[in-house]
Design a protein around this motif. Sequence first.
Motif, short mmCIF file in Angstrom:
data_model
loop_
_atom_site.label_atom_id
_atom_site.label_comp_id
_atom_site.label_asym_id
_atom_site.label_seq_id
_atom_site.Cartn_x
_atom_site.Cartn_y
_atom_site.Cartn_z
N ARG A 84 19.74 -36.95 -14.45
CA ARG A 84 19.00 -36.26 -13.40
C ARG A 84 18.49 -34.89 -13.83
O ARG A 84 17.69 -34.28 -13.12
CB ARG A 84 19.86 -36.12 -12.14
N THR A 104 15.30 -38.09 -0.64
CA THR A 104 14.83 -37.50 -1.89
C THR A 104 13.31 -37.49 -1.95
O THR A 104 12.69 -36.51 -2.37
CB THR A 104 15.39 -38.28 -3.09
N GLY A 140 19.99 -39.45 -8.62
CA GLY A 140 20.81 -38.81 -7.60
C GLY A 140 21.20 -39.74 -6.47
O GLY A 140 22.40 -39.88 -6.15
N ASP A 161 23.23 -31.34 -8.22
CA ASP A 161 21.78 -31.23 -8.15
C ASP A 161 21.34 -29.80 -8.43
O ASP A 161 20.39 -29.55 -9.18
CB ASP A 161 21.27 -31.67 -6.78
N GLU A 197 27.77 -33.58 -5.05
CA GLU A 197 26.46 -34.02 -5.53
C GLU A 197 25.39 -32.95 -5.32
O GLU A 197 24.49 -32.79 -6.14
CB GLU A 197 26.06 -35.32 -4.84
N SER A 198 25.50 -32.22 -4.21
CA SER A 198 24.56 -31.13 -4.00
C SER A 198 24.74 -30.04 -5.05
O SER A 198 23.77 -29.51 -5.58
CB SER A 198 24.75 -30.53 -2.60
#
Length: 430
Positions: free
Chosen positions: A41, A360, A138, A166, A162-163
């Motif tokens: 990612r 997304t 993601g 990211d 996960e945030s």
Amino acid sequence: MASTVTTEPSKDSPAPSRPGYGQLLRTRGAWTFLLPGFAARQPFAMLTISIVLLVQHTTGSYGAAGAAAAVTGVSMALFAPYSGRLADRYGQRAVLVPGVLLHTLSGLTLTALALAHAPLWALFAAAVPTGASVPQVGPMVRARWGVKLQGTPLMTTAAAFESVTDELTFVFGPLLATALCTTVTPAAGLVTEAALTLLGGLLFAAQKGTQPAVTAAGHARVEHASALRIPGVRVLIAVFLGIGSVFGGMQVSLAAFSESIGEPGLNGVLYGVFAAGNMLSGVVCGAVAWKVAPQRRLVVGYGALALTASGLWAAHSVLVLAGLGLLVGMCIAPALITGYTLVEGLVPAGARTEAFTWLTGAVALGQAAAVTIAGQLEDRFWGGAGFLVPMAGTVLALATLVTLRSRLAARPRSRTVARGVGHRMPMTVD
């Protein structure tokens, strides 16, 4: 007649007594998809800024650069949900491998056309497949967490993690792309993005053991309803469109601001501060055991985001802009985390990858529109006019959220009853 309780935790998930990052990372098999997922990612955070810097260099116009980046974003927003739906139906690997190959080829083609000073329509033509084939790593990682943590308190922690992941990519990605484009060659950002996509994407696709099971197997015929039919998902799409307007408006406006003061390399630093605020607040948000309903948290957090984003246009110094960017970033992570957490209660497991890709894609679409509008504002009006875009986008999204927040109530999940011998659709009953 057979019945199964849908809220039973997965056998692979840790005990939910005390959710935390350490407990989350001890989930069996998590590291097999986390590490390659992070690598895969990383290029996503480099794509838009690399296009903006390359096309601006070859054309001399932020408007043209923003338009080329916007075509990529719109294409990704339109095709990402279908990629997610195909991944739910046929498996992530079956979608990811051809997508990675197409994206690499398209990105290199776009680079070559820009360096050859091709007309803008040719750049648009190359930007379409480049955006359409962006690997949705993601959402795929989030779907894998959903399988392992179904019905446990660790779902919120996973959403926060996960945030943070990211945003970690959005700290390093723009910095790396800007450094490559300004110190090596304007094409270096896109070339590196294509190479990382190819290597990281194929490595992630190779992790077959943790991908969610295909929902339609053998001779069973199952109707795949789109996640877009769920009212709460549509509300979240509006919310994420506003978040995308912040990302897009910041990218173009920070680049223009840095250029106007004669320090183009400062763009990556300022955007890194913005992303760092996002990452730090994400860490805190995931560590808190929230007692407030996620719907209420989303409204309050989004109100703070709209308020801070509304002050960007008035910043005229590096320090003030960095401080405001940090605050805006700190407000984005809670909104993203809460939105992704709500998906777990709104969307059936078999459509969750698609739902994540709708969100997304909404961020990408909002980013694309913001890049285009902010680029035009920066070309035609005063320096910093592009910062009006994040203000308008978040205020409109907040109004939508406040008006339709009742649609974010979780669907009933008490018990699922399967009739017959397994060839009919399950029925949800109280």
